[in-house]
Every structure is written in C-alpha cells, then in structure tokens.
Design a protein around this motif. Sequence first.
Motif, PDB file in Angstrom:
ATOM      1  N   TRP A   1      -6.569   6.378   0.693  1.00  0.00           N
ATOM      2  CA  TRP A   1      -5.701   5.731   1.676  1.00  0.00           C
ATOM      3  C   TRP A   1      -4.402   6.529   1.771  1.00  0.00           C
ATOM      4  O   TRP A   1      -3.892   7.037   0.767  1.00  0.00           O
ATOM      5  CB  TRP A   1      -5.381   4.288   1.249  1.00  0.00           C
ATOM      6  CG  TRP A   1      -4.582   3.601   2.321  1.00  0.00           C
ATOM      7  CD1 TRP A   1      -5.065   2.946   3.413  1.00  0.00           C
ATOM      8  CD2 TRP A   1      -3.149   3.568   2.421  1.00  0.00           C
ATOM      9  NE1 TRP A   1      -4.031   2.503   4.189  1.00  0.00           N
ATOM     10  CE2 TRP A   1      -2.836   2.876   3.607  1.00  0.00           C
ATOM     11  CE3 TRP A   1      -2.096   4.064   1.641  1.00  0.00           C
ATOM     12  CZ2 TRP A   1      -1.532   2.642   4.029  1.00  0.00           C
ATOM     13  CZ3 TRP A   1      -0.782   3.844   2.064  1.00  0.00           C
ATOM     14  CH2 TRP A   1      -0.503   3.136   3.247  1.00  0.00           C
TER      15      TRP A   1
ATOM     16  N   GLU B   1       0.834  -1.217   0.000  1.00  0.00           N
ATOM     17  CA  GLU B   1       0.000   0.000   0.000  1.00  0.00           C
ATOM     18  C   GLU B   1       0.860   1.255   0.000  1.00  0.00           C
ATOM     19  O   GLU B   1       0.590   2.203  -0.731  1.00  0.00           O
ATOM     20  CB  GLU B   1      -0.874   0.016   1.261  1.00  0.00           C
ATOM     21  CG  GLU B   1      -2.257  -0.554   1.062  1.00  0.00           C
ATOM     22  CD  GLU B   1      -3.017  -0.648   2.361  1.00  0.00           C
ATOM     23  OE1 GLU B   1      -2.378  -0.902   3.413  1.00  0.00           O
ATOM     24  OE2 GLU B   1      -4.246  -0.470   2.323  1.00  0.00           O
ATOM     25  N   GLU B   2       1.889   1.217   0.830  1.00  0.00           N
ATOM     26  CA  GLU B   2       2.780   2.385   0.910  1.00  0.00           C
ATOM     27  C   GLU B   2       3.513   2.614  -0.404  1.00  0.00           C
ATOM     28  O   GLU B   2       3.694   3.751  -0.828  1.00  0.00           O
ATOM     29  CB  GLU B   2       3.794   2.211   2.052  1.00  0.00           C
ATOM     30  CG  GLU B   2       3.202   2.553   3.416  1.00  0.00           C
ATOM     31  CD  GLU B   2       4.097   2.141   4.576  1.00  0.00           C
ATOM     32  OE1 GLU B   2       3.867   2.624   5.685  1.00  0.00           O
ATOM     33  OE2 GLU B   2       5.026   1.330   4.362  1.00  0.00           O
TER      34      GLU B   2
ATOM     35  N   ARG C   1       2.473   1.780  -3.388  1.00  0.00           N
ATOM     36  CA  ARG C   1       1.479   2.282  -4.356  1.00  0.00           C
ATOM     37  C   ARG C   1       1.222   3.779  -4.100  1.00  0.00           C
ATOM     38  O   ARG C   1       1.105   4.573  -5.018  1.00  0.00           O
ATOM     39  CB  ARG C   1       0.192   1.455  -4.211  1.00  0.00           C
ATOM     40  CG  ARG C   1      -0.940   1.833  -5.121  1.00  0.00           C
ATOM     41  CD  ARG C   1      -0.693   1.440  -6.587  1.00  0.00           C
ATOM     42  NE  ARG C   1      -1.479   2.293  -7.475  1.00  0.00           N
ATOM     43  CZ  ARG C   1      -0.985   3.173  -8.331  1.00  0.00           C
ATOM     44  NH1 ARG C   1       0.314   3.320  -8.482  1.00  0.00           N
ATOM     45  NH2 ARG C   1      -1.779   3.918  -9.076  1.00  0.00           N
TER      46      ARG C   1
END
Length: 313
Positions: free
Chosen positions: A24, A5-6, A8
């Motif tokens: 997010w 996630e980080e 991305r």
Amino acid sequence: QMSDEERRFQERIDEGVRIEARDWMPEAYRKTLVRQISQHAHSEVVGMLPEGNWITRAPSLKRKAILMAKVQDEAGHGLYLYSAAETLGVGRDKLVDDLLSGKAKYSSIFNYPTLNWADIGMIGWLVDGSAIINQIPLCRCSYGPYARAMVRVCKEESFHQRQGYDLLLQMCLHGTPEQKAMVQDSINRWWWPALMMFGPSDADSTNSAQSMQWKIKLFSNDELRQKMVDQTVPQAEYLGLTIPDPDLRWNEERGHYDFGEIDWEEFWAVIKGNGPCNRERLQARVQAHENGAWFRDALDAHAQKQEGVRKVA
Ligand code: FAQ
C-alpha cells in the motif's frame, strides 16, 4: 491530517523499510515516483540525441565503438526506468505519449547542442559525473524497483564518466593547442548547464520537502550541486582548464568551493521548452516514434494471430 494508513506508511519509511510494488502507498507517493522515474527515463532516451549526433564523426574507430556502446547503454537505462515506472501501474504508452506531446519533462541538459568533438568528452565528464552524484543516493531510496534499477545504471554511468575524462585528458595533455582550445570552448558552454541539472535552488524546489520525507530524495538539490563543484574543480585543474566562473574560490572555513549565481532565468526558460534545442529534440523523438509505427503494428498483428491460434487450439 494523515490517515492511519499514511501514518503506518511513513513509519515504515522512517524505519528504512523498502516499499515494493504491491505494498500500500499514498496516491501522492505513487504520483511523485511516476513523475520522477518517467522524467528520468525520458532523459536517458532524449540524452542519446546530442551524442548520437557525433557517432558518424568520431575521430577513430576506437572512439566510435566507445561512443556507440555508451549510447546503447543509455537506451538500456531508459528501458529499465520505464519498467520501474510500470510497476507503479502506469503504461509505457502513456508515458511515451506524455513525452511526445511535450507534457512530461526531461533533463534540461539535453537541450544544449554538441558543437565540437570535445563536447562528447564534456558530456561524459560533467553530465554523467553530475548524474552519478545525483543517482548514487537513489540506490538507497525508499522505492525498491527504482533503487535496484539505479545500482546497475550507476555502474554504467561511472564507466561513461571515466571515458569522458579519458577523452579530455587525451585532448588536453597530449593534444594540439587547437584541441586544447576546443576543450576550453566546450567547458565554457557546458559548465553552467551541468550545474543546472541538479534542479532549482532548495528555496524554489517545490517537491523536495515531501520527497525527502518519503526518502525518495536523500540529499537536497543544493547539497548535491555543491558536491559536484567540490569534486570537479580539482579535475578541471588537472586538465589545465579554466572554469567560467569568476566567483569560484575555495572557502577554507566552509571546507567547500564558493561559486557564482546560476542564471535561473535561463534554467526556467529551458524547462519551459525554450532552450536552444528543445524543439529539435522533441521533433526527433516524434519522428522516431512515427517511423517505428510499422513495427508496433506488426507486433500487434502478431499478438492477435497468436491469440487466434491459442483459441483454436
Ligand atoms: N531539468 O521540486 P524540484 C541522465 C523540474 S541524468 C528539467 O527540485 P524534483 C544520464 C522538476 O521536475 C539526467 N526539469 O523537482 C545521462 C519540477 O517540475 P515538475 C536525469 C527539472 O523532482 C547522461 C520542477 O523543476 N536524471 O539522464 C530539472 O524534486 C548522459 C521543480 O524542481 C534524473 O532525472 C532539470 N534539470 O528534483 C543520459 C535523476 N530540475 O516535475 C545521457 C532523477 C528540476 O514538478 C547522456 N531525478 N526540474 O513539473 C531527480 O533526482 C529529481 O527529479 C531532480 C529534480 C533532482 C532532477
């Protein structure tokens, strides 16, 4: 080690995508934005105090009207900025509590006193001038609500800066020798604190590397400080003022002005709460908050009453 996630998220930043409130985001990104935006909001609010000090003593109706309008703009900037911080999920009450308890920072510059009328022009010219140099890049920062708030703030700051310079032009070019001396005294006191607004040197700027990677900051503290010096020196010359820095000189090779070392001990002392007016400033805000308690209570009572009405209906 970055999570997927980080990774991305960083890719989106690198691509120049604007982050919006519902997207997010890493917790640390949220935290650093809340810190910077709320500090910025507090600076606007505390920043009203040094100028407010002169509203009753402005030398003419015209200057008084201008000063009142400027101070009101600053209240407005504080409100946009608290709203931008609130999009990150933090309540305004909490932010204000942190200011009043001394936990949150606000700009070092507002801990210096306004001793003469020229100080009002000096704040517009040097303080708003520095604020603009720092804030124009923020209009392109990665967090949408902050970037958009900055667009309007910058337009208003430009007007503030021009009014400051206009005030000083009047005193320096059309004023008496006493008025001119007053302006020189003012720049002697405000020059170095204005340079300190940009924060510690890059080597001591703990947040810079991460904030630049996240495109919250687009330029380093020292880059922006240099820009301020380069832009301001010719303006000081036009006013016929001497900048209180014996090491200041044009460096042909670099294409920039060289300037002397900032007194970092003074900078850190002010940030830690020991500047000339820190206690006075905070006390004024605490008192204003206490004096407004009846109004907040009335709002609560009104909201509760409306709630009751709605239930019955
Ligand atoms: N004062 O790692 P960095 C205005 C703190 S303009 C107090 O470099 P960062 C308009 C910093 O928070 C003024 N504290 O930090 C107006 C950090 O401590 P922390 C407001 C300072 O955040 C005009 C530590 O030192 N403008 O109000 C100062 O990456 C006239 C290490 O520093 C803004 O707030 C300082 N000068 O860079 C109103 C602009 N410098 O938080 C009325 C937005 C540093 O980790 C009248 N802010 N510190 O405990 C920024 O661009 C950045 O926050 C910087 C600092 C550049 C100020």
